[in-house]
Each structure stands twice: as structure tokens, then as C-alpha cells.
Design an enzyme around this catalytic site. Structure first.
Site, mmCIF file in Angstrom:
data_model
loop_
_atom_site.group_PDB
_atom_site.id
_atom_site.type_symbol
_atom_site.label_atom_id
_atom_site.label_comp_id
_atom_site.label_asym_id
_atom_site.label_seq_id
_atom_site.Cartn_x
_atom_site.Cartn_y
_atom_site.Cartn_z
ATOM 1 N N ASN A 1 0.790 -1.200 0.033
ATOM 2 C CA ASN A 1 -0.031 0.040 0.029
ATOM 3 C C ASN A 1 0.851 1.180 0.038
ATOM 4 O OD1 ASN A 1 -0.373 1.701 2.493
ATOM 5 N ND2 ASN A 1 0.251 -0.193 3.335
ATOM 6 N N PHE B 1 -1.633 8.372 4.335
ATOM 7 C CA PHE B 1 -2.410 8.790 5.560
ATOM 8 C C PHE B 1 -3.801 9.457 5.142
ATOM 9 C CE2 PHE B 1 1.586 9.645 8.606
ATOM 10 C CZ PHE B 1 1.311 8.124 9.092
ATOM 11 N N SER C 1 5.615 5.037 8.740
ATOM 12 C CA SER C 1 5.105 4.780 7.411
ATOM 13 C C SER C 1 6.067 5.137 6.431
ATOM 14 C CB SER C 1 3.918 5.448 7.371
ATOM 15 O OG SER C 1 3.443 5.571 5.936
ATOM 16 N N ASN D 1 5.104 5.977 3.429
ATOM 17 C CA ASN D 1 4.347 6.568 2.202
ATOM 18 C C ASN D 1 4.269 7.974 2.310
ATOM 19 O OD1 ASN D 1 3.859 4.029 1.063
ATOM 20 N ND2 ASN D 1 2.359 3.550 2.642
ATOM 21 N N THR D 2 4.846 8.591 3.489
ATOM 22 C CA THR D 2 4.998 9.894 3.481
ATOM 23 C C THR D 2 6.396 10.421 3.633
ATOM 24 O OG1 THR D 2 2.939 10.227 4.736
ATOM 25 C CG2 THR D 2 4.528 11.963 4.908
ATOM 26 N N LYS E 1 5.486 3.332 16.937
ATOM 27 C CA LYS E 1 5.503 2.354 16.001
ATOM 28 C C LYS E 1 6.585 2.706 15.301
ATOM 29 C CE LYS E 1 2.441 -0.287 13.078
ATOM 30 N NZ LYS E 1 1.028 -0.150 12.376
ATOM 31 N N ASN F 1 5.896 -1.564 11.419
ATOM 32 C CA ASN F 1 5.297 -1.079 10.387
ATOM 33 C C ASN F 1 5.608 -2.031 9.028
ATOM 34 O OD1 ASN F 1 3.683 0.572 8.790
ATOM 35 N ND2 ASN F 1 3.992 2.087 10.128
#
Length: 348
Positions: free
Chosen positions: A110, A114, A172, A174-175, A206, A235
Site C-alpha cells: 500500500n 495517511f 510509514s 508512504n509520507t 511504532k 510497520n
């Protein structure tokens, strides 16, 4: 797994993964949602950071981003839930497609970024939720924020009265540059800002699976200094080792079965680095009771899952919970707490 659940999962596999996920969330809010009596075995009842859980199997963040389905998820057999991630302002996330099934690998990639309705809308739903089991919120930062550390503090300030724990998500992939906040100096400042306003709400951290032993040791030290109440390991990963599905070339975080080994290694290293003094929550690649038990023996006081439900359905939760109960009895553990970390050196 019932015939109805099997048919439902098969139907969802024909749909775009994000559409299928949205439909699954909507289905949870119908009379067809699972209604499972939570296990009452004294061996499963546990406590993490002062939070009492009927069993140690929790839902990972990302499944219910906007806290829309808390009540039905509580009836699915979980011991605790984590919703979000939430950011101060609503944001759409990255362009679609941004979720990919890797069926041959029992995995998913994915790059949501966010996407959520913003902390005010999420906090309002959390304020009206049931309180049967602990519910936490994953804290995030807006993509275009000029002060991401302040974003975490702002989400915490608005949500703290309505949650049982908060998770600082700096892992994460993805940022852009978010993982830079895992560095010691930035992480210390960020955690200090959040813990300064936490009140009585436990704060979890996390972390990513793509860390060296030195980085793990550094994070353990900062977590101890800032009195983090628990660490969630881990994560999603940026690694693509051993994948078969053609979607392996997609950018984003990989979750599911391939994450089990690397995330469990980080978990065990953390347990040894902290001497078991900071509770750990193991997440990554759990598809069975045996996987959950391995995480516990590696150092986890509780576990979380998400991706496996895409392939195995919600009935996986009670199967894991009951299987854990049997494994603890087989190994003569009176309570799950007694099994935490007994094999950490084997996984590290």
C-alpha cells in the site's frame, strides 16, 4: 470459515482492493457482521501499559482509518483495537491505485499516504464509541505540514480524552521523509512533545522493520528516556525479497506473510535491548495462532494483525485466539504473560 464467509472473500477478490476494503467496512455495519463471544480463558487475559485486554490479539492501524466500525469490530473477538492514522487536517492521500494484493505471497503493498477525514471527525466518533475493549489511535502528520512534530502533538491534544492509548507513527514509508523522525534527536523531541501533553493516556511508538541493530538500540534508548509506554514492532517494509507476484514492483509498504521474519527479528532485538522493561506489541505477517505465539515468545506482550484478514476473513481472529489458548496450555503456561520473551534469543 463458514461457506458464506468463503463466498464473500472470493467475491471481494474480483474487485479492486481498495473498493473491496470499503465494502468490507460497510458490511461490518450491517446485521451480517460477525458477532463472536469473546474468549474468557484466564490464560489469555492480559494487561499492557495498564490497559486490561481479554486476549492479546489486536487489530492493527489502517483497517479502520476513520473509526467508522468500532462497535462491530469489538464483536469480532479482538482484545483491543487501533484505528487511524489521523492527521490534524483531512487529506486524500496518494493517487489511486494505491493498494495491491499479492495473492501468491499472502501479502499486500500500500501507498495510501495517511488518507483520512482529519482528527476532529475521528475524535467525534471516538467520543461516542463503546468501551468494551481498549481502543487506540494512530497519530500521523499531514503531508504538506511544515512542522510534523507539532502535527502529532495537535492530534494527541484533540483525541486524548477519547482514546485508551495513542501510537506515534514515524514508520510509514508512504509520507516522504517521515521515517527521518526515527533518528535519535528528532525522535526524542517528538516523543517529548507528545508525552508532555498525554495526561494519563499511554503513548506507544511504532517503528519500521528496516532498521539496523544499532538503530534498534538507539530507538530503545530514546524510548526509555522519554518513558514511552510500549513499542509496536513493526510497520510495513520497503524490502521486496523473495516476492513472486508481478505487483512486487509497486512502490509502497509491504505487509503480510513476507514481513513475519524481519518484523519478528526487530521485535526480539528490542526485547533484548530493553531487557523486557518496555512492553512490546508484535505485528507483521501473522496468519495463524502459531505465528501469534511465536511473536509472544519473541518478546511481544500483545500482537496485532490486518493483512491476513484480506485472505482469511474475520473468522481468523477467534481461530487465532482459541489456538493461542491451546498452545499456552500445551506448554504449561498459566497466563500469556509467562510466555513473553522466553525465546527472544532464538529470533534475534
Amino acid at each position: 470459515m463458514s461457506a458464506i464467509e468463503r463466498l464473500g472473500l472470493a467475491a471481494l477478490q474480483w474487485l479492486d482492493p481498495e473498493t473491496a476494503h470499503s465494502l468490507a467496512l460497510k458490511a461490518l455495519k450491517t446485521p451480517f457482521a460477525p458477532n463472536i463471544s469473546p474468549p474468557t480463558s484466564p490464560a489469555l487475559a492480559t494487561e499492557v501499559a495498564g490497559l486490561k485486554m481479554p486476549n492479546p490479539v489486536g487489530l492493527a492501524a489502517g483497517f479502520d482509518k476513520n473509526a467508522e466500525a468500532i462497535a462491530p469490530l469489538m464483536r469480532a473477538g479482538f482484545g483491543f483495537l487501533e484505528v487511524g492514522a489521523a492527521t490534524p487536517r483531512p487529506q486524500p492521500g496518494n493517487p489511486r491505485p494505491r493498494l495491491f494484493r499479492l495473492t501468491e505471497d499472502s501479502a499486500a503493498i500500500n501507498r495510501f499516504g495517511f488518507n483520512n477525514e482529519g482528527v476532529e471527525a475521528i475524535a467525534q466518533r471516538l467520543a461516542n464509541r463503546p468501551h468494551d475493549i481498549p481502543v487506540g489511535l494512530n497519530l500521523g502528520a499531514n503531508k504538506d505540514s511544515k512542522d510534523r512534530a507539532h502535527d502529532y502533538v495537535e492530534v494527541m491534544r484533540l483525541a486524548a480524552p477519547h482514546i485508551d492509548f495513542a501510537t506515534v507513527n514515524v514508520s510509514s514509508p508512504n509520507t516522504e521523509k517521515l521515517r527521518d523522525l526515527q533518528g535519535a534527536e528528532a525522535l526524542r523531541a517528538l516523543l517529548t512533545g507528545v508525552t508532555d501533553i498525554k495526561g494519563t493516556t499511554p503513548v506507544f511508538l511504532k517503528i519500521a522493520p528496516d532498521l539496523t541493530d544499532a538503530e534498534i538500540a538507539e530507538i530503545a534508548q530514546v524510548a526509555a528516556e522519554t518513558r514511552v509506554d510500549a513499542i509496536i514492532a513493526t510497520n510495513t517494509t520497503l524490502s521486496r525479497d523473495g516476492l513472486q507476484n508481478a505487483h512486487k514492483v509497486q512502490a509502497g509498504g509491504l505487509s503480510g506473510r513476507p514481513l513475519f521474519a524481519p518484523s519478528t527479528r526487530v521485535l526480539a532485538r528490542l526485547y533484548l535491548e530493553t531487557n523486557g522493561h518496555i512492553p512490546l506489541i508484535g505485528v507483521g505477517g501473522i496468519t495463524s495462532a502459531a505465528d501469534a505465539y511465536a511473536k509472544i515468545r519473541a518478546g511481544a506482550s500483545a500482537v496485532q494483525l490486518y493483512t491476513a484478514m484480506v485472505f482469511c476473513g474475520m473468522s481468523l481472529i477467534p481461530r487465532i485466539v482459541h489456538g493461542l489458548d491451546e498452545m499456552l496450555a500445551h506448554d504449561s503456561f498459566t497466563n500469556v504473560r509467562d510466555a513473553v520473551g522466553v525465546s527472544a534469543k532464538d529470533y534475534a
